[in-house]
Design a protein around this motif. Structure first.
Motif, PDB file in Angstrom:
ATOM      1  N   GLU A 173       2.371 -21.432 -15.560  1.00 62.90           N
ATOM      2  CA  GLU A 173       1.160 -22.116 -14.976  1.00 62.90           C
ATOM      3  C   GLU A 173       0.649 -23.200 -15.949  1.00 62.90           C
ATOM      4  O   GLU A 173       0.148 -24.115 -15.323  1.00 62.90           O
ATOM      5  CB  GLU A 173       0.004 -21.216 -15.276  1.00 62.90           C
ATOM      6  CG  GLU A 173      -0.247 -19.996 -14.224  1.00 62.90           C
ATOM      7  CD  GLU A 173      -0.715 -20.464 -12.721  1.00 62.90           C
ATOM      8  OE1 GLU A 173      -0.992 -21.755 -12.750  1.00 62.90           O
ATOM      9  OE2 GLU A 173      -0.455 -19.859 -11.917  1.00 62.90           O
ATOM     10  N   VAL A 174       1.153 -23.324 -17.345  1.00 59.47           N
ATOM     11  CA  VAL A 174       0.926 -24.422 -18.065  1.00 59.47           C
ATOM     12  C   VAL A 174       1.837 -25.494 -17.601  1.00 59.47           C
ATOM     13  O   VAL A 174       1.294 -26.704 -17.637  1.00 59.47           O
ATOM     14  CB  VAL A 174       1.075 -24.114 -19.615  1.00 59.47           C
ATOM     15  CG1 VAL A 174       2.592 -23.922 -19.892  1.00 59.47           C
ATOM     16  CG2 VAL A 174       0.565 -25.145 -20.553  1.00 59.47           C
ATOM     17  N   GLU A 175       3.151 -25.277 -17.139  1.00 57.36           N
ATOM     18  CA  GLU A 175       3.723 -26.466 -16.556  1.00 57.36           C
ATOM     19  C   GLU A 175       3.221 -26.884 -15.247  1.00 57.36           C
ATOM     20  O   GLU A 175       2.885 -28.223 -15.088  1.00 57.36           O
ATOM     21  CB  GLU A 175       5.348 -26.128 -16.384  1.00 57.36           C
ATOM     22  CG  GLU A 175       6.068 -27.213 -15.846  1.00 57.36           C
ATOM     23  CD  GLU A 175       7.583 -26.841 -16.051  1.00 57.36           C
ATOM     24  OE1 GLU A 175       8.276 -27.915 -15.827  1.00 57.36           O
ATOM     25  OE2 GLU A 175       8.004 -25.713 -16.432  1.00 57.36           O
ATOM     26  N   GLU A 176       2.881 -26.131 -14.387  1.00 59.60           N
ATOM     27  CA  GLU A 176       2.355 -26.308 -12.959  1.00 59.60           C
ATOM     28  C   GLU A 176       1.081 -27.227 -12.987  1.00 59.60           C
ATOM     29  O   GLU A 176       0.773 -28.031 -12.217  1.00 59.60           O
ATOM     30  CB  GLU A 176       2.072 -24.969 -12.220  1.00 59.60           C
ATOM     31  CG  GLU A 176       3.205 -24.436 -11.743  1.00 59.60           C
ATOM     32  CD  GLU A 176       2.927 -23.338 -10.817  1.00 59.60           C
ATOM     33  OE1 GLU A 176       4.303 -22.541 -10.422  1.00 59.60           O
ATOM     34  OE2 GLU A 176       1.825 -22.831 -10.673  1.00 59.60           O
ATOM     35  N   GLU A 177       0.192 -26.749 -13.878  1.00 64.55           N
ATOM     36  CA  GLU A 177      -1.168 -27.362 -14.008  1.00 64.55           C
ATOM     37  C   GLU A 177      -1.320 -28.688 -15.107  1.00 64.55           C
ATOM     38  O   GLU A 177      -2.139 -29.757 -14.545  1.00 64.55           O
ATOM     39  CB  GLU A 177      -2.104 -26.292 -14.491  1.00 64.55           C
ATOM     40  CG  GLU A 177      -2.404 -25.110 -13.340  1.00 64.55           C
ATOM     41  CD  GLU A 177      -3.607 -24.307 -13.331  1.00 64.55           C
ATOM     42  OE1 GLU A 177      -4.234 -24.669 -14.612  1.00 64.55           O
ATOM     43  OE2 GLU A 177      -3.909 -23.555 -12.776  1.00 64.55           O
ATOM     44  N   THR A 178      -0.435 -28.680 -15.850  1.00 61.55           N
ATOM     45  CA  THR A 178      -0.515 -29.786 -16.977  1.00 61.55           C
ATOM     46  C   THR A 178       0.536 -30.928 -16.971  1.00 61.55           C
ATOM     47  O   THR A 178       0.182 -31.855 -17.470  1.00 61.55           O
ATOM     48  CB  THR A 178      -0.896 -29.360 -18.426  1.00 61.55           C
ATOM     49  OG1 THR A 178       0.395 -28.753 -18.800  1.00 61.55           O
ATOM     50  CG2 THR A 178      -1.796 -28.268 -18.435  1.00 61.55           C
ATOM     51  N   GLY A 179       1.599 -30.465 -16.318  1.00 59.00           N
ATOM     52  CA  GLY A 179       2.686 -31.069 -16.489  1.00 59.00           C
ATOM     53  C   GLY A 179       3.641 -31.325 -17.668  1.00 59.00           C
ATOM     54  O   GLY A 179       4.453 -32.362 -18.022  1.00 59.00           O
ATOM     55  N   TYR A 180       3.228 -30.366 -18.763  1.00 57.50           N
ATOM     56  CA  TYR A 180       4.035 -29.984 -19.985  1.00 57.50           C
ATOM     57  C   TYR A 180       4.677 -28.807 -19.764  1.00 57.50           C
ATOM     58  O   TYR A 180       4.108 -27.718 -19.403  1.00 57.50           O
ATOM     59  CB  TYR A 180       3.039 -30.133 -21.160  1.00 57.50           C
ATOM     60  CG  TYR A 180       2.632 -31.333 -21.403  1.00 57.50           C
ATOM     61  CD1 TYR A 180       3.136 -32.280 -22.338  1.00 57.50           C
ATOM     62  CD2 TYR A 180       1.265 -31.961 -20.539  1.00 57.50           C
ATOM     63  CE1 TYR A 180       2.883 -33.459 -22.792  1.00 57.50           C
ATOM     64  CE2 TYR A 180       0.697 -33.118 -21.252  1.00 57.50           C
ATOM     65  CZ  TYR A 180       1.585 -34.207 -22.075  1.00 57.50           C
ATOM     66  OH  TYR A 180       0.867 -35.373 -22.360  1.00 57.50           O
ATOM     67  N   GLN A 197       3.500 -31.941 -13.039  1.00 53.47           N
ATOM     68  CA  GLN A 197       2.595 -31.024 -12.250  1.00 53.47           C
ATOM     69  C   GLN A 197       3.279 -30.621 -10.871  1.00 53.47           C
ATOM     70  O   GLN A 197       3.957 -31.181 -10.404  1.00 53.47           O
ATOM     71  CB  GLN A 197       1.482 -31.638 -11.855  1.00 53.47           C
ATOM     72  CG  GLN A 197       0.350 -31.785 -13.257  1.00 53.47           C
ATOM     73  CD  GLN A 197      -1.161 -32.284 -12.851  1.00 53.47           C
ATOM     74  OE1 GLN A 197      -1.221 -33.350 -12.195  1.00 53.47           O
ATOM     75  NE2 GLN A 197      -2.039 -31.685 -13.105  1.00 53.47           N
ATOM     76  N   SER A 198       2.676 -29.293 -10.657  1.00 50.50           N
ATOM     77  CA  SER A 198       3.168 -28.726  -9.449  1.00 50.50           C
ATOM     78  C   SER A 198       1.935 -27.965  -8.764  1.00 50.50           C
ATOM     79  O   SER A 198       2.019 -26.573  -8.822  1.00 50.50           O
ATOM     80  CB  SER A 198       4.463 -27.968  -9.586  1.00 50.50           C
ATOM     81  OG  SER A 198       4.731 -27.366  -8.073  1.00 50.50           O
ATOM     82  N   LEU A 199       1.023 -28.653  -8.331  1.00 46.78           N
ATOM     83  CA  LEU A 199      -0.262 -28.190  -8.064  1.00 46.78           C
ATOM     84  C   LEU A 199      -0.162 -27.482  -6.747  1.00 46.78           C
ATOM     85  O   LEU A 199       0.690 -27.992  -5.715  1.00 46.78           O
ATOM     86  CB  LEU A 199      -1.397 -29.223  -7.830  1.00 46.78           C
ATOM     87  CG  LEU A 199      -1.639 -29.794  -9.188  1.00 46.78           C
ATOM     88  CD1 LEU A 199      -2.476 -30.703  -9.169  1.00 46.78           C
ATOM     89  CD2 LEU A 199      -1.781 -28.726 -10.315  1.00 46.78           C
ATOM     90  N   ASP A 200      -0.761 -26.387  -6.125  1.00 44.99           N
ATOM     91  CA  ASP A 200      -1.171 -26.001  -4.950  1.00 44.99           C
ATOM     92  C   ASP A 200      -1.806 -26.835  -4.093  1.00 44.99           C
ATOM     93  O   ASP A 200      -2.419 -27.897  -4.680  1.00 44.99           O
ATOM     94  CB  ASP A 200      -1.777 -24.613  -4.894  1.00 44.99           C
ATOM     95  CG  ASP A 200      -1.206 -23.542  -5.844  1.00 44.99           C
ATOM     96  OD1 ASP A 200       0.208 -23.530  -5.788  1.00 44.99           O
ATOM     97  OD2 ASP A 200      -1.698 -22.513  -6.212  1.00 44.99           O
ATOM     98  N   THR A 201      -1.793 -27.004  -2.735  1.00 43.63           N
ATOM     99  CA  THR A 201      -2.367 -27.751  -1.926  1.00 43.63           C
ATOM    100  C   THR A 201      -3.654 -27.984  -2.137  1.00 43.63           C
ATOM    101  O   THR A 201      -4.275 -28.963  -1.894  1.00 43.63           O
ATOM    102  CB  THR A 201      -1.970 -27.606  -0.412  1.00 43.63           C
ATOM    103  OG1 THR A 201      -2.346 -26.129  -0.255  1.00 43.63           O
ATOM    104  CG2 THR A 201      -0.446 -27.805  -0.476  1.00 43.63           C
ATOM    105  N   ASP A 202      -4.634 -26.736  -2.384  1.00 38.59           N
ATOM    106  CA  ASP A 202      -5.939 -26.797  -2.510  1.00 38.59           C
ATOM    107  C   ASP A 202      -6.368 -27.066  -3.944  1.00 38.59           C
ATOM    108  O   ASP A 202      -7.579 -26.832  -4.122  1.00 38.59           O
ATOM    109  CB  ASP A 202      -6.592 -25.359  -1.995  1.00 38.59           C
ATOM    110  CG  ASP A 202      -6.064 -24.148  -2.892  1.00 38.59           C
ATOM    111  OD1 ASP A 202      -4.978 -24.370  -3.680  1.00 38.59           O
ATOM    112  OD2 ASP A 202      -6.831 -23.310  -2.830  1.00 38.59           O
TER     113      ASP A 202
END
Length: 199
Positions: free
Chosen positions: A112-119, A154-159
Motif C-alpha cells: 500500500e505504501v508504494e501504491e499510494e505514495t510512489g515510494y 504510484q499504482s492507484l485504483d481507478t476510483d
C-alpha cells in the motif's frame, strides 16, 4: 460503568491485560448475514447473557487493514490528500489499505505504501495495532513505520484520487494541533509514534 480509583496515593497499578474473548463468543447465540461484498460483511449477532437476556448487535465484519507512517531520510513524513466521498471531503491521511484475503499485515503495508505514495519501503517496522471503531466494526488496523524509502511510482485504483506531500515533522504536529488532520487512523498512528518514539 464502574469507576476504579486505585489507592489514594496513586501508587497502585491497574491490571491492563486484555481479557479473553472466549466467554463473550461462547455467549453468541445466532449470526445472521445481512450484507456481503468484496470488502466487508454486515451481520446481526445475538448474544445471550448469563441472566437470560438477549443482546442484538449489527456488526460490520472486516478482514483488517494496514496503515503506514512513511518517514524519509531527512525526517519528513509523507502524507496524502485523499478524496473521501463518504464524508464529502478531501482528507489528510497516512497511506493505508485493506488486507487481501490471507495477506500478512506487513506485506499489505509494503504494497500500500508504494501504491499510494510512489515510494518503495526498504524497511517495514511494526508499531501497534488497534480497533478502528469497535462499537460497530471489528476491523483491526495494523500500524507500521516505513523507512529506507526510494522513489518508485504510484499504482492507484481507478476510483482513487490521491496527492502526495512530504511534510516536515514540526508542520505535521501543527496540523494535528490545529485540527487539519481529521482521519482517525492517521491521528492515532501519528500521535502514537510521536509520543513513544520521538523526543
Amino acid at each position: 460503568a464502574r469507576l476504579h480509583h486505585g489507592d489514594t496515593l496513586g501508587s497502585s497499578q491497574i491490571d491492563v491485560k486484555t481479557a479473553s474473548n472466549s466467554s463473550i463468543m461462547r455467549a453468541m447465540k445466532t449470526r445472521e448475514e445481512i450484507l456481503s461484498n468484496s470488502l466487508f460483511k454486515v451481520a446481526r449477532l445475538t448474544f445471550r447473557e448469563p441472566d437470560g437476556r438477549e443482546i442484538v448487535r449489527d456488526v460490520i465484519e472486516h478482514r483488517g487493514a494496514s496503515v503506514i507512517l512513511p518517514l524519509l531520510d531527512d525526517g519528513r513524513i509523507i502524507l496524502i490528500r485523499n478524496v473521501r466521498r463518504t464524508v464529502g471531503k478531501t482528507l489528510w491521511e497516512l497511506p493505508a489499505g485493506t488486507l487481501e484475503p490471507g495477506e500478512a499485515p506487513e506485506l499489505c503495508a509494503a504494497r500500500e505504501v508504494e501504491e499510494e505514495t510512489g515510494y518503495r519501503a526498504g524497511t517495514i517496522t511494526p508499531l501497534t495495532a488497534f480497533y478502528a471503531s469497535p462499537g460497530i466494526l471489528d476491523e483491526r488496523m495494523h500500524g507500521f513505520l516505513a523507512t529506507d524509502l526510494t522513489p518508485s511510482s504510484q499504482s492507484l485504483d481507478t476510483d482513487e484520487e490521491i496527492e502526495v506531500f512530504p511534510i516536515p515533522m514540526w508542520q505535521v504536529r501543527d496540523m494535528l494541533k490545529d485540527g487539519h488532520i481529521e482521519d482517525g487512523k492517521t491521528i492515532a498512528l501519528l500521535l502514537y509514534w510521536m509520543h513513544i518514539y520521538t523526543p
